[in-house]
Design a protein around this motif. Structure first.
Motif, PDB file in Angstrom:
ATOM      1  N   ALA A  84       0.838  -1.196   0.000  1.00 57.43           N
ATOM      2  CA  ALA A  84       0.000   0.000   0.000  1.00 57.43           C
ATOM      3  C   ALA A  84       0.875   1.249   0.000  1.00 57.43           C
ATOM      4  N   LEU A  85       0.271   2.366  -0.341  1.00 58.33           N
ATOM      5  CA  LEU A  85       0.929   3.674  -0.315  1.00 58.33           C
ATOM      6  C   LEU A  85       0.360   4.477   0.833  1.00 58.33           C
ATOM      7  N   THR A  86       1.189   5.303   1.461  1.00 56.57           N
ATOM      8  CA  THR A  86       0.694   6.098   2.580  1.00 56.57           C
ATOM      9  C   THR A  86       1.399   7.447   2.646  1.00 56.57           C
ATOM     10  N   GLY A  87       0.777   8.373   3.345  1.00 55.55           N
ATOM     11  CA  GLY A  87       1.346   9.697   3.548  1.00 55.55           C
ATOM     12  C   GLY A  87       0.524  10.464   4.559  1.00 55.55           C
ATOM     13  N   CYS A  88       1.032  11.642   4.948  1.00 59.05           N
ATOM     14  CA  CYS A  88       0.291  12.488   5.883  1.00 59.05           C
ATOM     15  C   CYS A  88       0.479  13.944   5.491  1.00 59.05           C
ATOM     16  N   ARG A  89      -0.404  14.791   6.020  1.00 59.15           N
ATOM     17  CA  ARG A  89      -0.318  16.210   5.716  1.00 59.15           C
ATOM     18  C   ARG A  89      -0.982  17.035   6.804  1.00 59.15           C
ATOM     19  N   ASP A  90      -0.532  18.287   6.871  1.00 62.73           N
ATOM     20  CA  ASP A  90      -1.220  19.282   7.686  1.00 62.73           C
ATOM     21  C   ASP A  90      -1.644  20.390   6.726  1.00 62.73           C
ATOM     22  N   GLY A  91      -1.924  21.558   7.229  1.00 65.93           N
ATOM     23  CA  GLY A  91      -2.387  22.639   6.358  1.00 65.93           C
ATOM     24  C   GLY A  91      -1.346  23.175   5.401  1.00 65.93           C
ATOM     25  N   ALA A  92      -0.040  22.889   5.663  1.00 67.39           N
ATOM     26  CA  ALA A  92       1.013  23.479   4.847  1.00 67.39           C
ATOM     27  C   ALA A  92       1.969  22.467   4.220  1.00 67.39           C
ATOM     28  N   THR A  93       2.059  21.276   4.773  1.00 64.71           N
ATOM     29  CA  THR A  93       3.071  20.321   4.348  1.00 64.71           C
ATOM     30  C   THR A  93       2.467  18.947   4.087  1.00 64.71           C
ATOM     31  N   THR A  94       2.959  18.292   3.040  1.00 65.11           N
ATOM     32  CA  THR A  94       2.568  16.918   2.731  1.00 65.11           C
ATOM     33  C   THR A  94       3.817  16.061   2.690  1.00 65.11           C
ATOM     34  N   SER A  95       3.730  14.868   3.258  1.00 64.95           N
ATOM     35  CA  SER A  95       4.835  13.919   3.230  1.00 64.95           C
ATOM     36  C   SER A  95       4.293  12.565   2.798  1.00 64.95           C
ATOM     37  N   VAL A  96       4.894  11.999   1.747  1.00 56.94           N
ATOM     38  CA  VAL A  96       4.460  10.704   1.226  1.00 56.94           C
ATOM     39  C   VAL A  96       5.622   9.733   1.362  1.00 56.94           C
ATOM     40  N   MET A  97       5.345   8.538   1.860  1.00 58.98           N
ATOM     41  CA  MET A  97       6.402   7.532   1.925  1.00 58.98           C
ATOM     42  C   MET A  97       6.841   7.204   0.501  1.00 58.98           C
ATOM     43  N   THR A  98       8.136   7.037   0.312  1.00 58.43           N
ATOM     44  CA  THR A  98       8.662   6.776  -1.021  1.00 58.43           C
ATOM     45  C   THR A  98       8.477   5.326  -1.445  1.00 58.43           C
ATOM     46  N   GLY A  99       8.336   4.431  -0.498  1.00 61.90           N
ATOM     47  CA  GLY A  99       8.159   3.023  -0.828  1.00 61.90           C
ATOM     48  C   GLY A  99       6.804   2.523  -0.382  1.00 61.90           C
ATOM     49  N   ASP A 100       6.437   1.365  -0.888  1.00 60.61           N
ATOM     50  CA  ASP A 100       5.195   0.723  -0.471  1.00 60.61           C
ATOM     51  C   ASP A 100       5.345   0.156   0.930  1.00 60.61           C
ATOM     52  N   ILE A 101       4.226   0.066   1.648  1.00 58.62           N
ATOM     53  CA  ILE A 101       4.240  -0.602   2.940  1.00 58.62           C
ATOM     54  C   ILE A 101       3.640  -1.996   2.782  1.00 58.62           C
ATOM     55  N   THR A 102       4.200  -2.931   3.499  1.00 53.50           N
ATOM     56  CA  THR A 102       3.635  -4.279   3.554  1.00 53.50           C
ATOM     57  C   THR A 102       3.232  -4.619   4.977  1.00 53.50           C
ATOM     58  N   ASP A 103       3.712  -3.820   5.959  1.00 56.09           N
ATOM     59  CA  ASP A 103       3.392  -4.004   7.368  1.00 56.09           C
ATOM     60  C   ASP A 103       2.542  -2.819   7.800  1.00 56.09           C
ATOM     61  N   THR A 104       1.322  -3.065   8.244  1.00 56.87           N
ATOM     62  CA  THR A 104       0.404  -1.988   8.622  1.00 56.87           C
ATOM     63  C   THR A 104       0.565  -1.569  10.077  1.00 56.87           C
ATOM     64  N   ASN A 105       1.557  -2.110  10.758  1.00 56.85           N
ATOM     65  CA  ASN A 105       1.890  -1.779  12.137  1.00 56.85           C
ATOM     66  C   ASN A 105       3.029  -0.757  12.095  1.00 56.85           C
ATOM     67  N   CYS A 106       2.706   0.493  11.776  1.00 51.39           N
ATOM     68  CA  CYS A 106       3.687   1.527  11.448  1.00 51.39           C
ATOM     69  C   CYS A 106       4.799   1.680  12.482  1.00 51.39           C
ATOM     70  N   ASN A 107       4.457   1.671  13.778  1.00 47.14           N
ATOM     71  CA  ASN A 107       5.471   1.833  14.813  1.00 47.14           C
ATOM     72  C   ASN A 107       6.395   0.624  14.894  1.00 47.14           C
ATOM     73  N   GLY A 108       6.005  -0.489  14.311  1.00 48.23           N
ATOM     74  CA  GLY A 108       6.873  -1.658  14.282  1.00 48.23           C
ATOM     75  C   GLY A 108       8.139  -1.402  13.476  1.00 48.23           C
ATOM     76  N   CYS A 109       8.029  -0.600  12.418  1.00 47.55           N
ATOM     77  CA  CYS A 109       9.194  -0.234  11.602  1.00 47.55           C
ATOM     78  C   CYS A 109       9.768   1.113  12.017  1.00 47.55           C
ATOM     79  N   HIS A 110       8.909   2.088  12.210  1.00 47.02           N
ATOM     80  CA  HIS A 110       9.339   3.456  12.551  1.00 47.02           C
ATOM     81  C   HIS A 110       9.425   3.598  14.067  1.00 47.02           C
ATOM     82  N   ASN A 111      10.445   2.994  14.652  1.00 53.41           N
ATOM     83  CA  ASN A 111      10.557   2.955  16.104  1.00 53.41           C
ATOM     84  C   ASN A 111      11.782   3.684  16.630  1.00 53.41           C
ATOM     85  N   GLY A 112      12.523   4.359  15.755  1.00 51.79           N
ATOM     86  CA  GLY A 112      13.705   5.076  16.198  1.00 51.79           C
ATOM     87  C   GLY A 112      14.923   4.183  16.351  1.00 51.79           C
TER      88      GLY A 112
END
Length: 121
Positions: A84-112
């Motif tokens: 799947a493709l994903t991204g987020c935005r606020d009123g001024a900025t948009t950020s789209v992940m450059t790669g597809d996701i296969t794991d829908t448990n976002c914090n599992g990968c993006h954990n620092g």
């Protein structure tokens, strides 16, 4: 509003807590969840961001982050087809992940731990 505290749950999730660890049969089931921050280090939660995900079948879903930066999509009758493709935005900025996701448990990968926390910008 801190949803977990308002529900009497003692866990406050963040970049080191994979949402689907609890929200996959033990609590309200989610099909997609994570925590988004205003910084790469994951120290400043980003409230009220729009988070979108579009499955490989073309079906899209939209949610918003809460005051702690947590976002989620309840499973219900919905299914997110990966990759799947994903991204987020606020009123001024948009950020789209450059790669597809296969794991829908976002914090599992993006954990620092070698990967930046989810962040905008």
């Amino acid at each position: 509003v801190n949803i977990h505290k308002s529900k009497g749950v003692n866990t406050t999730p963040g970049k080191n807590v994979a949402c689907l660890g609890c929200h996959n049969g033990n609590a309200l089931d989610f099909m997609f969840a994570g925590t988004v921050f205003k910084d790469k280090a994951g120290t400043i939660p980003a409230a009220n961001l729009e988070v979108r995900v579009r499955g490989n079948d073309g079906n899209g879903f939209i949610t918003h982050s809460d005051s702690d930066g947590n976002f989620w999509l309840p499973k219900g009758n919905n299914t997110l087809v990966t990759p799947a493709l994903t991204g987020c935005r606020d009123g001024a900025t948009t950020s789209v992940m450059t790669g597809d996701i296969t794991d829908t448990n976002c914090n599992g990968c993006h954990n620092g731990n070698g990967t930046d926390a989810l962040h905008l910008p």
